[in-house]
Write an enzyme that holds these catalytic residues in place. Structure first.
Site, short mmCIF file in Angstrom:
data_model
loop_
_atom_site.label_atom_id
_atom_site.label_comp_id
_atom_site.label_asym_id
_atom_site.label_seq_id
_atom_site.Cartn_x
_atom_site.Cartn_y
_atom_site.Cartn_z
N GLY A 14 0.78 -1.12 -0.08
CA GLY A 14 0.07 0.00 0.10
C GLY A 14 0.86 1.24 0.06
O GLY A 14 0.56 2.05 1.05
N TYR A 155 -11.84 -1.79 12.51
CA TYR A 155 -10.43 -1.10 12.13
C TYR A 155 -9.70 -1.57 13.30
O TYR A 155 -8.57 -1.98 12.97
CB TYR A 155 -10.56 0.34 11.69
N ALA A 157 -10.21 -3.41 15.60
CA ALA A 157 -9.87 -5.15 15.78
C ALA A 157 -8.57 -5.55 14.79
O ALA A 157 -7.78 -6.34 15.33
CB ALA A 157 -11.26 -5.67 15.70
N ILE A 188 -2.09 10.94 11.44
CA ILE A 188 -0.89 11.23 10.37
C ILE A 188 -1.33 12.36 9.52
O ILE A 188 -2.72 12.16 9.21
CB ILE A 188 -0.33 10.21 9.69
#
Ligand SMILES: NC(=O)c1ccc[n+]([C@@H]2O[C@H](COP(=O)([O-])OP(=O)(O)OC[C@H]3O[C@@H](n4cnc5c(N)ncnc54)[C@H](OP(=O)(O)O)[C@@H]3O)[C@@H](O)[C@H]2O)c1
Length: 248
Positions: A14, A155, A157, A188
Site C-alpha cells: 500500500g 478497524y 480489531a 498522520i
C-alpha cells in the site's frame, strides 16, 4: 546498533500514497531497492517510483492484491528476494460502501489489514530465514489500544490483530536474525486526511493530543526506518501518537 540498509530489497504494501509512499521514498534514500505496492492506484504508484528514480534510487511497481493468497505467493516468488517487509496497506475505515453489510465490511477490513499482512509475512519469511536476515514492520494504529466509536471497531480489531502477528512472528523468527515490530501512529497528516476529517475534526483532535498536532508523514516514516535499523528490538510496538493514548 543502527544498521546500514544499502542494497537491501524492501517491499512496502500500500505505498501508492500517504504514509506508505513516504516510507518507500525514505527506504530508497537509505539505498534499498524498493517495491511500491498497490492494487488500484497504479498511476499514483508510478509517480512514487518515478520520484525515487529521479532521486537516483532504485524502485519498481509491485501490483498485487495482498488479500489473494495464490496471487501474492506467486508474485512474491518472482521478484527479488525481500529483506524488509513493511505491512502498511489498509482499507480506510471511513470508506465503507453504502452496500456493505456489517459482516461484509468487517470481513473486508480484516482481509486487507490483517489477513493481507499475514500472507505477506508468509510469502517472504522462507527467503529471509535462508539469508538469516530480515526486518518486518506492521503498521498498526493508536486505535489498536483504545476504545473507539462503533464504526471504527472493525478497524481497531484489525490493528489489534496485527500486534498478535508481531508478538508470535517475533519469537518464531528471532533465531534467524529476523526482527518483527509494530509501529502504531496516531493522527498522520497525509494528503488524504481532508477526505476523512473536516478542518473542525482535525482541530478537535489536535486539542486532545497532548502535543497538540498530528504527525507529519515524514516523521512517522522516519520512525519506521529507525525501527528497521534497530537490530536488537523485536516483538515491540513503537507508539508515535503525540501522547494521545495516555491523555485523560
Ligand atoms: N492516516 C492516519 O492518520 C493513520 C493513523 C494511524 C495509523 N495509520 C496506518 O498507517 C498506514 C498508512 O495509512 P494511510 O493513511 O497512508 O493509508 P491510505 O492513504 O488509506 O492508503 C492505503 C494504501 O493501501 C493500499 N491497499 C488497499 N487495499 C490493498 C490491497 N488489497 N492490496 C494492496 N494494497 C492495498 C492502497 O492502494 P490501492 O487502493 O491503490 O490499492 C493505498 O496505497 C495504514 O496501515 C493505516 O492504518 C494511519
Amino acid at each position: 546498533m543502527s544498521e546500514n540498509l544499502t542494497n537491501k530489497v524492501a517491499l512496502v504494501t500500500g505505498s501508492s500514497q500517504g504514509l506508505g509512499a513516504e516510507i518507500a521514498k525514505q527506504l530508497a534514500n537509505e539505498g534499498c531497492y524498493v517495491y511500491v505496492n498497490c492494487v488500484h492506484g497504479i498511476e499514483k504508484a508510478r509517480m512514487v517510483v518515478k520520484e525515487i528514480l529521479a532521486g537516483g534510487g532504485a524502485s519498481e511497481i509491485f501490483e498485487c492484491d495482498i488479500t489473494d493468497e495464490k496471487v501474492i505467493m506467486e508474485k512474491i516468488s518472482k521478484i527479488k528476494p525481500v529483506d524488509i517487509l513493511v505491512n502498511n496497506a489498509r482499507l480506510d475505515p471511513y470508506n465503507r460502501g453504502a452496500d456493505d453489510t456489517e459482516a461484509g465490511w468487517f470481513t473486508k477490513i480484516l482481509s486487507v489489514n490483517l489477513v493481507g499482512s499475514y500472507l505477506a509475512i508468509l510469502a517472504v519469511i522462507d527467503g529471509m530465514k535462508e539469508r538469516r536476515w530480515g526486518r518486518i514492520i506492521n503498521i498498526s494504529s493508536v486505535q489498536a489500544h483504545v476504545a473507539v466509536p462503533r464504526k471504527l471497531i472493525p478497524y481497531s480489531a484489525s490493528k489489534a490483530g496485527m500486534h498478535a502477528l508481531t508478538r508470535s512472528f517475533a519469537i518464531e523468527l528471532a533465531p534467524y536474525n529476523i526482527t518483527v515490530n509494530s509501529v502504531a501512529p496516531g493522527m498522520i497528516l497525509t494528503e488524504g486526511i481532508g477526505s476523512r476529517l473536516s478542518e473542525k475534526d482535525i482541530e478537535e483532535r489536535n486539542e486532545r493530543i497532548p502535543l497538540h498536532r498530528g504527525a507529519s508523514c515524514k516523521e512517522t516514516a522516519q520512525t519506521v526506518i529507525d525501527t528497521i535499523k534497530a537490530s536488537y528490538i523485536t516483538g515491540e510496538t513503537v507508539n508515535i501518537n503525540g501522547g494521545l493514548w495516555l491523555a485523560p
